[in-house]
Write an enzyme that holds these catalytic residues in place. Structure first.
Site, PDB file in Angstrom:
ATOM      1  N   ASP A 285       0.859  -1.188   0.000  1.00 13.38           N
ATOM      2  CA  ASP A 285       0.000   0.000   0.000  1.00 13.38           C
ATOM      3  C   ASP A 285       0.889   1.230   0.000  1.00 13.38           C
ATOM      4  O   ASP A 285       1.981   1.214   0.567  1.00 13.38           O
ATOM      5  CB  ASP A 285      -0.903   0.001   1.243  1.00 13.38           C
ATOM      6  CG  ASP A 285      -2.180   0.769   1.024  1.00 13.38           C
ATOM      7  OD1 ASP A 285      -3.256   0.161   0.971  1.00 13.38           O
ATOM      8  OD2 ASP A 285      -2.100   2.017   0.882  1.00 13.38           O
TER       9      ASP A 285
ATOM     10  N   ARG B 178     -20.154   3.549   5.380  1.00 10.60           N
ATOM     11  CA  ARG B 178     -20.439   3.976   4.006  1.00 10.60           C
ATOM     12  C   ARG B 178     -21.883   3.663   3.599  1.00 10.60           C
ATOM     13  O   ARG B 178     -22.356   2.554   3.742  1.00 10.60           O
ATOM     14  CB  ARG B 178     -19.455   3.313   3.026  1.00 10.60           C
ATOM     15  CG  ARG B 178     -18.102   4.000   3.044  1.00 10.60           C
ATOM     16  CD  ARG B 178     -17.126   3.314   2.135  1.00 10.60           C
ATOM     17  NE  ARG B 178     -16.664   2.063   2.705  1.00 10.60           N
ATOM     18  CZ  ARG B 178     -15.783   1.261   2.123  1.00 10.60           C
ATOM     19  NH1 ARG B 178     -15.291   1.587   0.937  1.00 10.60           N
ATOM     20  NH2 ARG B 178     -15.390   0.149   2.700  1.00 10.60           N
TER      21      ARG B 178
ATOM     22  N   THR C 160     -12.429   1.374  -6.355  1.00  8.58           N
ATOM     23  CA  THR C 160     -13.083   1.873  -7.571  1.00  8.58           C
ATOM     24  C   THR C 160     -14.352   2.617  -7.136  1.00  8.58           C
ATOM     25  O   THR C 160     -15.466   2.169  -7.414  1.00  8.58           O
ATOM     26  CB  THR C 160     -13.444   0.718  -8.539  1.00  8.58           C
ATOM     27  OG1 THR C 160     -14.201  -0.265  -7.806  1.00  8.58           O
ATOM     28  CG2 THR C 160     -12.226   0.067  -9.119  1.00  8.58           C
TER      29      THR C 160
ATOM     30  N   PHE D  23     -16.328 -11.923  -3.643  1.00  4.70           N
ATOM     31  CA  PHE D  23     -17.732 -11.850  -3.207  1.00  4.70           C
ATOM     32  C   PHE D  23     -17.803 -11.822  -1.681  1.00  4.70           C
ATOM     33  O   PHE D  23     -18.698 -12.407  -1.075  1.00  4.70           O
ATOM     34  CB  PHE D  23     -18.513 -13.053  -3.764  1.00  4.70           C
ATOM     35  CG  PHE D  23     -18.511 -13.122  -5.276  1.00  4.70           C
ATOM     36  CD1 PHE D  23     -19.371 -12.323  -6.019  1.00  4.70           C
ATOM     37  CD2 PHE D  23     -17.632 -13.952  -5.954  1.00  4.70           C
ATOM     38  CE1 PHE D  23     -19.359 -12.362  -7.408  1.00  4.70           C
ATOM     39  CE2 PHE D  23     -17.610 -14.001  -7.342  1.00  4.70           C
ATOM     40  CZ  PHE D  23     -18.477 -13.210  -8.076  1.00  4.70           C
TER      41      PHE D  23
ATOM     42  N   LEU E 287     -33.585 -11.796   1.429  1.00  8.44           N
ATOM     43  CA  LEU E 287     -35.008 -11.539   1.255  1.00  8.44           C
ATOM     44  C   LEU E 287     -35.570 -11.020   2.571  1.00  8.44           C
ATOM     45  O   LEU E 287     -36.714 -11.267   2.916  1.00  8.44           O
ATOM     46  CB  LEU E 287     -35.699 -12.850   0.840  1.00  8.44           C
ATOM     47  CG  LEU E 287     -36.975 -12.752   0.012  1.00  8.44           C
ATOM     48  CD1 LEU E 287     -36.748 -11.952  -1.255  1.00  8.44           C
ATOM     49  CD2 LEU E 287     -37.483 -14.137  -0.357  1.00  8.44           C
TER      50      LEU E 287
ATOM     51  N   LYS F 186      -0.477   3.105   7.334  1.00  3.53           N
ATOM     52  CA  LYS F 186      -1.250   1.869   7.354  1.00  3.53           C
ATOM     53  C   LYS F 186      -0.313   0.653   7.394  1.00  3.53           C
ATOM     54  O   LYS F 186      -0.515  -0.285   8.171  1.00  3.53           O
ATOM     55  CB  LYS F 186      -2.103   1.820   6.086  1.00  3.53           C
ATOM     56  CG  LYS F 186      -3.323   0.957   6.167  1.00  3.53           C
ATOM     57  CD  LYS F 186      -3.940   0.905   4.792  1.00  3.53           C
ATOM     58  CE  LYS F 186      -5.429   0.937   4.820  1.00  3.53           C
ATOM     59  NZ  LYS F 186      -5.996   0.870   3.472  1.00  3.53           N
TER      60      LYS F 186
ATOM     61  N   CYS G  13     -20.565  -1.596  -1.481  1.00  4.75           N
ATOM     62  CA  CYS G  13     -20.715  -2.270  -2.784  1.00  4.75           C
ATOM     63  C   CYS G  13     -22.050  -2.044  -3.487  1.00  4.75           C
ATOM     64  O   CYS G  13     -22.076  -1.580  -4.628  1.00  4.75           O
ATOM     65  CB  CYS G  13     -20.492  -3.763  -2.614  1.00  4.75           C
ATOM     66  SG  CYS G  13     -18.797  -4.151  -2.207  1.00  4.75           S
TER      67      CYS G  13
HETATM   68  C1  UDX Z   1     -21.914  -7.256  -0.542  1.00  9.20           C
HETATM   69  C2  UDX Z   1     -22.029  -8.622  -1.251  1.00  9.20           C
HETATM   70  O1  UDX Z   1     -22.888  -9.472  -0.482  1.00  9.20           O
HETATM   71  C3  UDX Z   1     -20.657  -9.238  -1.443  1.00  9.20           C
HETATM   72  O2  UDX Z   1     -20.791 -10.465  -2.144  1.00  9.20           O
HETATM   73  C4  UDX Z   1     -19.865  -8.236  -2.262  1.00  9.20           C
HETATM   74  O3  UDX Z   1     -18.671  -8.700  -2.726  1.00  9.20           O
HETATM   75  C5  UDX Z   1     -19.691  -6.962  -1.472  1.00  9.20           C
HETATM   76  O4  UDX Z   1     -21.011  -6.413  -1.260  1.00  9.20           O
HETATM   77  P1  UDX Z   1     -21.602  -6.345   1.927  1.00  9.20           P
HETATM   78  O5  UDX Z   1     -21.711  -4.993   1.319  1.00  9.20           O
HETATM   79  O6  UDX Z   1     -20.531  -6.615   2.926  1.00  9.20           O
HETATM   80  O7  UDX Z   1     -21.441  -7.463   0.785  1.00  9.20           O
HETATM   81  O8  UDX Z   1     -22.974  -6.612   2.684  1.00  9.20           O
HETATM   82  P2  UDX Z   1     -24.233  -7.585   2.541  1.00  9.20           P
HETATM   83  O9  UDX Z   1     -24.224  -8.533   3.661  1.00  9.20           O
HETATM   84  O10 UDX Z   1     -24.359  -8.128   1.191  1.00  9.20           O
HETATM   85  O11 UDX Z   1     -25.396  -6.513   2.788  1.00  9.20           O
HETATM   86  C6  UDX Z   1     -25.559  -5.387   1.938  1.00  9.20           C
HETATM   87  C7  UDX Z   1     -26.742  -4.546   2.374  1.00  9.20           C
HETATM   88  O12 UDX Z   1     -27.950  -5.255   2.197  1.00  9.20           O
HETATM   89  C8  UDX Z   1     -26.728  -4.155   3.842  1.00  9.20           C
HETATM   90  O13 UDX Z   1     -27.164  -2.823   3.959  1.00  9.20           O
HETATM   91  C9  UDX Z   1     -27.702  -5.116   4.490  1.00  9.20           C
HETATM   92  O14 UDX Z   1     -28.256  -4.607   5.663  1.00  9.20           O
HETATM   93  C10 UDX Z   1     -28.718  -5.268   3.383  1.00  9.20           C
HETATM   94  N1  UDX Z   1     -29.487  -6.521   3.449  1.00  9.20           N
HETATM   95  C11 UDX Z   1     -28.901  -7.714   3.206  1.00  9.20           C
HETATM   96  C12 UDX Z   1     -30.863  -6.472   3.689  1.00  9.20           C
HETATM   97  O15 UDX Z   1     -31.432  -5.390   3.916  1.00  9.20           O
HETATM   98  N2  UDX Z   1     -31.572  -7.640   3.666  1.00  9.20           N
HETATM   99  C13 UDX Z   1     -31.004  -8.834   3.421  1.00  9.20           C
HETATM  100  O16 UDX Z   1     -31.720  -9.849   3.403  1.00  9.20           O
HETATM  101  C14 UDX Z   1     -29.610  -8.886   3.190  1.00  9.20           C
END
Ligand code: UDX
Length: 432
Positions: free
Chosen positions: A30, A331, A86, A152, A253, A35, A263
């Site tokens: 980095d 974020r 990104t 993922f 769901l 860091k 993300c």
């Molecule tokens: C996500 C993807 O799941 C991961 O595969 C990718 O590479 C990075 O982005 P992350 O952002 O860590 O991961 O969180 P995730 O657990 O997917 O939840 C994302 C958002 O959806 C959160 O705000 C969470 O609260 C919301 N969520 C998730 C719901 O509201 N309901 C659900 O059933 C699942």
């Protein structure tokens, strides 16, 4: 194998540490000197359960190294992972690829023998083609291969997701590199992960399509929750009833606040921008973005209704402020817009988060942080359960709150409606 991770953010650090734990020699690079110095001392820049132990273990056994010297780290490695950010471009929805292209230029001046160059960062379709073009301006195509291997990893579950992935996507057009990567990932394949070799462009799109689909699933159930609220139906029953259909599946769901994080908001915007560039209208994803952006206003309106319009001087406690549980990441957290709006309307906010006080709220008047759950909720008129940490799942509200009349708005549907009713607690949840 000898690996180099460029960028020690979420993706680079977690993947680098996990690869070293699988027996590879990994250098995490980095440009942020502080860091890197901190990492060498075992100070981890992010909250991720289990990560500190793994860093310590692999740093001690010398398989994991930290460096600021990009050129040297690349030249010592056979496989180079690009893991830089990104983010969404300022004043736009496209992904800002400047860090990716800067790294590509650094790489091209550090290649003297064959290297596999992998993008793990989420990059729009055709970015691999661009990287290849940049490097080939100075290096023979025989000396490198550019591959897409999207991650993922979910925050809070990242180590588990790395170790037991559903699938490993390798977007690679040459056989030699594909064999090397299959070998790199063989410890995970032998535990059941499916290995998928696709074209580079397909791999890039698989990542965006997956995140956009999950965001769509969440938005779908969030909108149904709005309907359930009007019809005296519990959305949890709908999720269970639908999710048991194997074609649909019950995960992602669960109705709640707007989706947030690093993300989903970024990737849904980026995929629609890419599609627009190629004159294709991804109207479903566009409407998901709109619906999600509107969700926090809808929930604010619900808070107003719950407080019967009397918001002035009301003491509102937020339990959890990050975008979801098991992370310290703020974020695109939905409360970043909800809390200032409540303050504007005269409310007094107090919050507790297991990952501590947040800089985002430090300068806002009438927002304070409590050190624990009981002092946070003690004097509240309304408690909003914003994230679903286990810490919030068995609170004795009656014992801890001094006010006779208090209300709970459970945005994660953690508690049982009937149990709350039995205790005569004024309780509201999402989609019921
Ligand atoms: C996500 C993807 O799941 C991961 O595969 C990718 O590479 C990075 O982005 P992350 O952002 O860590 O991961 O969180 P995730 O657990 O997917 O939840 C994302 C958002 O959806 C959160 O705000 C969470 O609260 C919301 N969520 C998730 C719901 O509201 N309901 C659900 O059933 C699942």
């Amino acid at each position: 194998m000898k690996l180099c991770m460029i960028g020690t953010g979420y993706v680079g650090l977690v993947s680098g540490v996990c690869f070293s734990d699988l027996g590879n020699d990994v250098i995490c690079v980095d440009r942020d000197t502080k860091k890197i110095e901190n990492l060498k001392k075992g100070i981890i820049p992010i909250y991720e359960p289990g990560l500190d132990e793994l860093v310590l273990k692999n740093y001690k056994n010398d398989r994991l190294k930290f460096s600021t010297n990009l050129k040297d780290s690349i030249s010592k490695s056979d496989i180079v992972f690009i893991c830089v950010g990104t983010p969404t471009k300022k004043n736009g929805s496209a992904a800002d690829l400047s860090q990716i292209f800067d790294v590509a230029k650094e790489i091209r001046s550090s290649i003297s023998k064959f290297k596999i160059i992998i993008t793990k960062s989420t990059v729009p379709v055709t970015t691999g083609d661009e990287i290849e073009k940049i490097i080939s301006q100075k290096v023979s195509k025989k000396l490198f291969s550019v591959i897409s291997n999207p991650e993922f990893l979910r925050e809070g579950e990242a180590i588990r997701d790395f170790t037991y992935p559903d699938r490993i996507i390798i977007g690679c057009n040459d056989k030699k590199s594909n064999t090397i990567l299959k070998n790199l990932y063989s410890p995970l394949i032998s535990k059941g992960a499916k290995y998928v070799n696709s074209s580079r462009r397909s791999a890039e799109l698989i990542k965006y399509a997956s995140n956009a689909f999950l965001a769509t699933k969440i938005t779908f159930i969030n909108e149904l929750a709005n309907l359930c609220e009007k019809l005296d139906i519990n959305v949890e029953d709908i999720s269970i009833g639908m999710g048991l259909d194997k074609r649909i599946g019950g995960r992602f769901l669960r109705a709640g606040p707007a989706y947030g994080g690093s993300c989903f908001p970024k990737d849904t915007k980026a995929i629609t921008t890419t599609a627009d560039k190629f004159k294709t209208n991804l109207s479903v994803i566009k409407s998901v973005i709109k619906s999600n952006e509107n969700r926090s206003s809808l929930l604010l309106k619900r808070i107003f209704d719950i407080l019967r319009g009397k918001i002035k001087k009301k003491k509102i406690c937020f339990l959890g402020v990050t975008f979801k549980a098991n992370t310290d990441d703020m974020r695109d957290s939905p409360c970043l817009s909800m809390i200032p709006s409540l303050i504007k309307n005269g409310a007094v906010i107090n919050y507790f988060d297991p990952t501590g006080e947040k800089k985002e709220f430090k300068k806002i008047r009438n927002v304070s942080f409590s050190k624990d759950i009981s002092s946070a909720i003690k004097d509240s008129d309304l408690i909003i359960i914003h994230t679903e940490w286990n810490d919030f799942k068995s609170i004795n509200f009656k014992k801890n709150i001094i006010k006779k009349k208090f209300t709970i708005f459970d945005m994660r549907n953690i508690y049982s409606l009937t149990k709350m009713k039995k205790q005569k607690i004024r309780y509201f949840a999402i989609g019921c």
